[in-house]
Motif scaffolding. Structure first.
Motif, PDB file in Angstrom:
ATOM      1  N   LEU A 140       3.599  -2.958 -11.942  1.00  0.00           N
ATOM      2  CA  LEU A 140       3.205  -3.123 -10.576  1.00  0.00           C
ATOM      3  C   LEU A 140       2.407  -4.297 -10.258  1.00  0.00           C
TER       4      LEU A 140
ATOM      5  N   ASP B 248       1.351   6.329  -7.115  1.00  0.00           N
ATOM      6  CA  ASP B 248       0.111   6.953  -7.717  1.00  0.00           C
ATOM      7  C   ASP B 248      -0.044   8.555  -7.398  1.00  0.00           C
TER       8      ASP B 248
ATOM      9  N   PRO C 278      -5.370   2.561  -8.751  1.00  0.00           N
ATOM     10  CA  PRO C 278      -4.992   3.745  -8.011  1.00  0.00           C
ATOM     11  C   PRO C 278      -5.620   3.764  -6.838  1.00  0.00           C
TER      12      PRO C 278
ATOM     13  N   THR D 216       0.785  -1.506   0.121  1.00  0.00           N
ATOM     14  CA  THR D 216      -0.047   0.130   0.080  1.00  0.00           C
ATOM     15  C   THR D 216       0.816   1.266  -0.064  1.00  0.00           C
TER      16      THR D 216
ATOM     17  N   THR E 274      -4.866  -3.910  -8.310  1.00  0.00           N
ATOM     18  CA  THR E 274      -3.816  -2.954  -8.227  1.00  0.00           C
ATOM     19  C   THR E 274      -4.365  -1.409  -8.767  1.00  0.00           C
TER      20      THR E 274
ATOM     21  N   ARG F  64       2.180   1.900  -3.459  1.00  0.00           N
ATOM     22  CA  ARG F  64       1.139   2.370  -4.409  1.00  0.00           C
ATOM     23  C   ARG F  64       1.253   3.811  -4.188  1.00  0.00           C
TER      24      ARG F  64
END
Length: 738
Positions: free
Chosen positions: A709, A696, A725, A689, A723, A692
């Motif tokens: 990713l 993002d 955004p 997390t 996965t 990301r």
């Protein structure tokens, strides 16, 4: 409906009278500004340490007290009221160019390199100089002094998270690069603005200044000028060389702009002239080194310059990120002279990476040479972004990048992660991107090499046959008299306080100001005046273009002659540029050893190493780094206690090692990634997390980046989870490194 014809306004007697009164009054006010300029010049030259700094300064280190004394000094910039300095931030050090003008241009305005650095919370220092050199000082002595100054700055900021960011403007740029190649451990990121490093480079039909050395027969004229100064080189000759590049501005536009806007322009004009007319001097030996080794010899990027103890000055030794700021509108240091040293040193981006160098460049489309480090608009945009994102630049993986700035208002994602008005993105580039800017072919290189060889011969002839006689005749008083008669110095003196015919202008100017009657902007005679001015400028521009074309053709004809090249020992069959840096076998051996070491450590590390590896692998598909992603990394470092224990230097080392591992053997590096991650699936999910959130921050991933990713999700053991955004947590932007 038929188009109405434009009927020219017929001047009336009232128009003629109003314009004549206005023109007479402007002439008196113009003469009075010239008188003020002359008085300002005389006052400036009598000061012990004149400068045009906008900020208060405190002397920290006087170069005249060093073991090898020089006329340089280190001062601390006193923050203005309301400016808060963060002691944890790295200091900025601005080094001023000694190119004939006095010091202070880097802090000439509130919106300046110094101003934007302090606004970002950084302590600021300034390295300037006195008008006259210490007897016997050399360029090498100055380099050692600047290294001493940086040691002093580092010692004053033990809590700073990083070594000083050093800015070198114009001539100070190559000086900073020399120091950084000799003492790389003293430097954080280096910003060189409008700095020439590849002195022969340019584009045919443009950049004629590079031909001047060859057309004058080389550096013998520099030696003659130094001898006529009794060992002192007058910097006014350098200023005149700048002025010769733009005769329209020198001979007309600058003065006409003052005359036509006399009611509003005087303050700005006098402020600039205070710096432009602050002529300084150099030792003849200093100037000879600059011309022989740099501008005519072009030996810096080739690594052919050695210090007095035999140490080679190799720009590949620089370990700090290098930011190059140049402009297509700069006719003094065009982009080719600012960037082609990279082509002289390296054959590919992989070679740049092998030396661990990070080079970031940005090319302005229109700004002129002085505007690069004087323009308030440039300071608020480019320099502000560099200062705000200096930590991002410091941790970039090795390679070649272009800094691309886009308005923050256009940022669809992560706007809360941007502190300024612009978003900086560092996009990966190759050497071909620099080549597309234009440059020399091999025939051009041979011509310049021939000019350098002929310069050495002419200098030897001069020193053998003429120099002894000239040194005998020219005494210091004679040299001083000749300096005072320099045309650029005379233009100030003729309108200065020593001229009795200027005494009346002050009183009459006061009367004119009390009864000022400016002509209406739509007065037909004003339009006629503007028309005449444009014609004068067009004529001078046409003359400049003709002279530049003639100088280029003459240079090419003389130094391109096969007979002359053969006589000077230039190999016409060689395809290798005459000033290409030699490869180092020792460096290759060190690279091989480093590769072996990194291969052995691919399975070592923990969550921080794993996240860095994953972040780099996915980010490499995007071809660049966005400041929003880096700000997200900062916030994660503050939010996760384990990451927060890393200093900026440790974080930089971690990122570089993981990047190199991916370059060496991507598949093996990725296969080892699961071993670095925590065992518990919840901990892995939390780490993913966080990954990301960073990726993002500058927008949703698409294409190859999104595919990478998804591969990371598999390696994290989360391949069954989407996965898509996610939103980056919104907190107040904070630019401090944690």
């Amino acid at each position: 409906m038929p188009k109405q014809s434009t009927i020219p306004t017929i001047p009336t007697f009232a128009d003629a009278y109003a314009f004549s009164v206005d023109a007479w009054q402007r002439s008196i006010l113009f003469l009075d500004v010239m008188r003020e300029r002359g008085a300002q010049y005389e006052e400036h030259r009598t000061q012990t340490a004149p400068n045009v700094l906008e900020f208060g300064a405190e002397l920290i280190r006087d170069g005249r007290t060093l073991t090898k004394p020089v006329n340089y000094a280190l001062v601390r910039i006193v923050p203005p009221d309301g400016v808060v300095i963060d002691p944890s931030k790295r200091p900025f050090v601005v080094v001023d160019p000694r190119a004939g003008h006095g010091p202070g241009i880097g802090g000439f305005k509130a919106d300046s390199e110094i101003g934007v650095a302090m606004k970002a919370g950084h302590p600021c220092y300034f390295i300037g100089f006195l008008p006259d050199p210490v007897l016997g000082q050399t360029i090498e002595d100055i380099a050692h002094a600047e290294a001493d100054f940086l040691e002093t700055v580092i010692a004053r900021h033990p809590a700073a998270d990083g070594k000083p960011c050093v800015i070198g403007n114009c001539q100070a740029g190559w000086a900073v690069m020399i120091v950084a190649s000799l003492r790389p451990e003293l430097f954080g990121p280096i910003i060189i603005a409008g700095a020439p490093l590849s002195y022969w480079a340019g584009v045919k039909g443009q950049n004629p200044m590079r031909y001047s050395g060859g057309l004058l027969g080389g550096s013998w004229l520099t030696a003659l000028t130094g001898d006529l100064g009794a060992g002192i080189f007058d910097g006014a000759w350098l200023v005149q060389n700048f002025e010769n590049q733009n005769p329209a501005n020198t001979l007309w536009t600058k003065q006409y702009n003052l005359y036509s806007k006399i009611d509003t322009e005087a303050g700005r004009y006098l402020g600039f002239e205070r710096w432009w007319g602050g002529h300084v001097t150099l030792n003849a030996e200093e100037m000879q080194f600059i011309v022989d080794e740099l501008f005519v010899g072009n030996r810096l990027a080739a690594g052919e310059i050695r210090t007095s103890d035999g140490t080679a000055i190799d720009l590949r030794n620089i370990s700090s990120p290098i930011v190059v700021f140049c402009s297509k509108g700069d006719n003094i240091t065009p982009p080719q002279q600012a960037l082609d040293w990279i082509l002289d040193l390296y054959d590919s981006v992989d070679e740049i990476r092998a030396y661990g160098q990070t080079i970031v460049y940005t090319v302005h489309e229109t700004i002129g040479h002085l505007g690069i480090f004087v323009s308030a608009g440039v300071a608020r945009k480019e320099h502000d972004e560099f200062a705000s994102n200096i930590e991002l630049i410091d941790v970039l993986p090795p390679g070649l990048y272009e800094a691309v700035l886009t308005p923050a208002s256009e940022a669809a994602e992560g706007r809360e992660l941007v502190a300024g008005e612009w978003v900086m993105r560092c996009e990966a580039r190759t050497l071909d991107d620099i080549r597309t800017l234009g440059g020399n072919d091999i025939d051009d290189e041979r011509r310049f090499a021939a000019a350098a060889k002929l310069s050495e011969i002419n200098l030897a002839l001069y020193r053998t046959y003429l120099q002894p006689a000239i040194k005998t005749v020219v005494t210091p008083p004679v040299a001083e008299a000749m300096r005072n008669m320099h045309p650029l110095r005379l233009q100030y003196a003729l309108f200065g306080p020593d001229n009795p015919f200027m005494a009346w202008t002050s009183a009459l100017a006061e009367q004119v100001r009390d009864s000022r009657e400016p002509a209406s902007p739509d007065n037909p005679f004003t339009a006629l005046q503007e028309n005449l001015s444009r014609q004068i400028v067009d004529g001078l521009e046409a003359w400049r273009r003709m002279a530049e074309s003639l100088s280029e053709q003459t240079f090419q004809a003389i130094y391109g002659a096969p007979t002359l090249q053969a006589a000077l020992g230039i190999d016409a069959k060689s395809t290798r540029p005459p000033r290409k840096a030699e490869k180092s076998l020792l460096h290759q051996a060190l690279v091989d050893a480093r590769i072996a070491e990194l291969k052995a450590r691919m399975t070592e590390g923990g969550t921080c190493e794993g996240l860095a590896r994953a972040l780099l692998f996915v980010g490499m598909a995007r071809g660049g780094v966005d400041e929003r992603g880096f700000e997200a990394v900062r916030r994660l470092r503050r939010a996760h206690p384990g990451a927060r224990q890393l200093s900026l230097a440790e974080f930089k080392t971690l990122m570089r090692e993981q990047y190199f591992m991916l370059l060496i053997d991507e598949e093996t590096t990725l296969a080892a990634l699961p071993k670095l991650l925590p065992e518990a699936i919840e901990d892995r999910r939390g780490a993913f997390t966080a990954l990301r959130e960073v990726l993002d921050a500058s927008g949703p991933l698409t294409g190859p980046a999104a595919e990478r990713l998804q591969r990371m999700a598999t390696l994290f053991g989360l391949d069954s989870e989407p996965t898509v955004p996610i939103a980056v947590r919104k907190t107040t932007p904070n630019r401090s490194a944690s």
